[in-house]
Design an enzyme around this catalytic site. Structure first.
Site, short mmCIF file in Angstrom:
data_model
loop_
_atom_site.label_atom_id
_atom_site.label_comp_id
_atom_site.label_asym_id
_atom_site.label_seq_id
_atom_site.Cartn_x
_atom_site.Cartn_y
_atom_site.Cartn_z
N SER A 23 7.21 90.31 -15.26
CA SER A 23 6.41 89.13 -14.88
C SER A 23 5.52 89.44 -13.67
CB SER A 23 7.32 87.93 -14.60
OG SER A 23 8.08 88.12 -13.44
N ASN A 24 5.97 90.31 -12.79
CA ASN A 24 5.10 90.71 -11.66
C ASN A 24 3.91 91.52 -12.15
OD1 ASN A 24 6.09 89.87 -8.86
ND2 ASN A 24 7.99 90.48 -9.89
N ARG A 103 15.14 101.80 -9.49
CA ARG A 103 15.54 103.17 -9.11
C ARG A 103 15.00 103.50 -7.74
NH1 ARG A 103 17.44 106.61 -13.04
NH2 ARG A 103 17.63 105.45 -14.99
N ASN A 119 6.61 98.14 -3.14
CA ASN A 119 7.73 97.55 -3.87
C ASN A 119 7.78 96.06 -3.59
OD1 ASN A 119 10.24 97.49 -5.39
ND2 ASN A 119 11.29 97.27 -3.42
N HIS A 121 10.52 92.92 -3.35
CA HIS A 121 11.95 92.71 -3.22
C HIS A 121 12.21 91.20 -3.14
CE1 HIS A 121 16.07 93.71 -2.30
NE2 HIS A 121 16.04 92.78 -1.36
#
Ligand code: GAR
Length: 203
Positions: A23-24, A103, A119, A121
């Protein structure tokens, strides 16, 4: 590998790595489509063979494929890391977006893309690094949760922060409801962070 001489107006060449539904990735596709982010997703790579992010990429005309990260379970290392690097070079990626890529990225990839790997989060770092962060937040009893987009470094969820967005934790929240509310903000945070990174790289 990083082209320093790209013209200011060239779209950012983004590779998306993900392990899940993507979805991102979709929020970045949408931001590009509506003209609010000058970028192109040059490839999507997943370490999970049947992850929906691959289908999503293909449906949007993006070269998208599974590349195994075996034999490791939690990191991208060794020959697998090399295979990922080759794919990223094949598509001349400038920026790597980890979008639910479950990962740990190791030194060779970090060195190949310095300050170019982001990234997302699902917590307000430095609180609740690691997995199932929305559940950690709920269990802890915090009243404000959220998401963070940060540069990736050698630690786990430790790189410097680019964007954060907060959401309230409600009295009757479940982990699923809270994660859904966080994801709504993630879908704004990633395009925002990429606009900031683009300005840093191009301006
Ligand atoms: C997102 O909530 C992201 O923050 C999280 O995985 C989800 C992926 O969703 N990432 C982590 O937990 C990384 N530690 P998506 O596949 O729909 O983008």
């Amino acid at each position: 590998m990083l082209k320093k001489n790209k013209k200011n107006n060239e779209p950012l060449r983004i590779a998306v790595l993900g392990s899940g539904k993507g979805s991102n990735c979709q929020s970045i596709i949408d931001a590009i489509a509506n003209g609010s982010l000058s970028a192109e997703i040059v490839c999507v790579i997943s370490d999970v063979e049947d992850a929906y992010i691959i289908e999503r990429g293909i449906e949007n005309g993006i070269p998208s494929r599974f590349i195994s990260a075996a034999p490791y379970k939690t990191k991208l290392d060794g020959q697998a890391e090399q295979n990922y690097l080759e794919e990223l070079r094949r598509y001349d990626a400038e920026v790597i977006v980890l979008a639910g890529f479950m990962r740990i990225v190791k030194k060779r990839l970090l060195d190949a893309f310095p300050r170019r790997i982001l990234n997302i989060h699902p917590a307000l770092l430095p609180a609740f690094p690691g997995v199932d962060s929305w559940k950690q937040a709920l269990d802890y009893g915090v009243k404000i949760a959220g998401c963070t987009v940060h540069y990736v470094d050698e630690g786990i969820d430790t790189g410097s922060i680019i964007v954060q967005r907060a959401v309230p934790v409600l009295d009757d929240d479940t982990p699923e409801l809270l994660h859904t509310r966080i994801q709504v903000e993630e879908h704004k945070a990633y395009p925002d962070a990429l606009r900031i990174l683009r300005a840093i790289i191009r301006d």
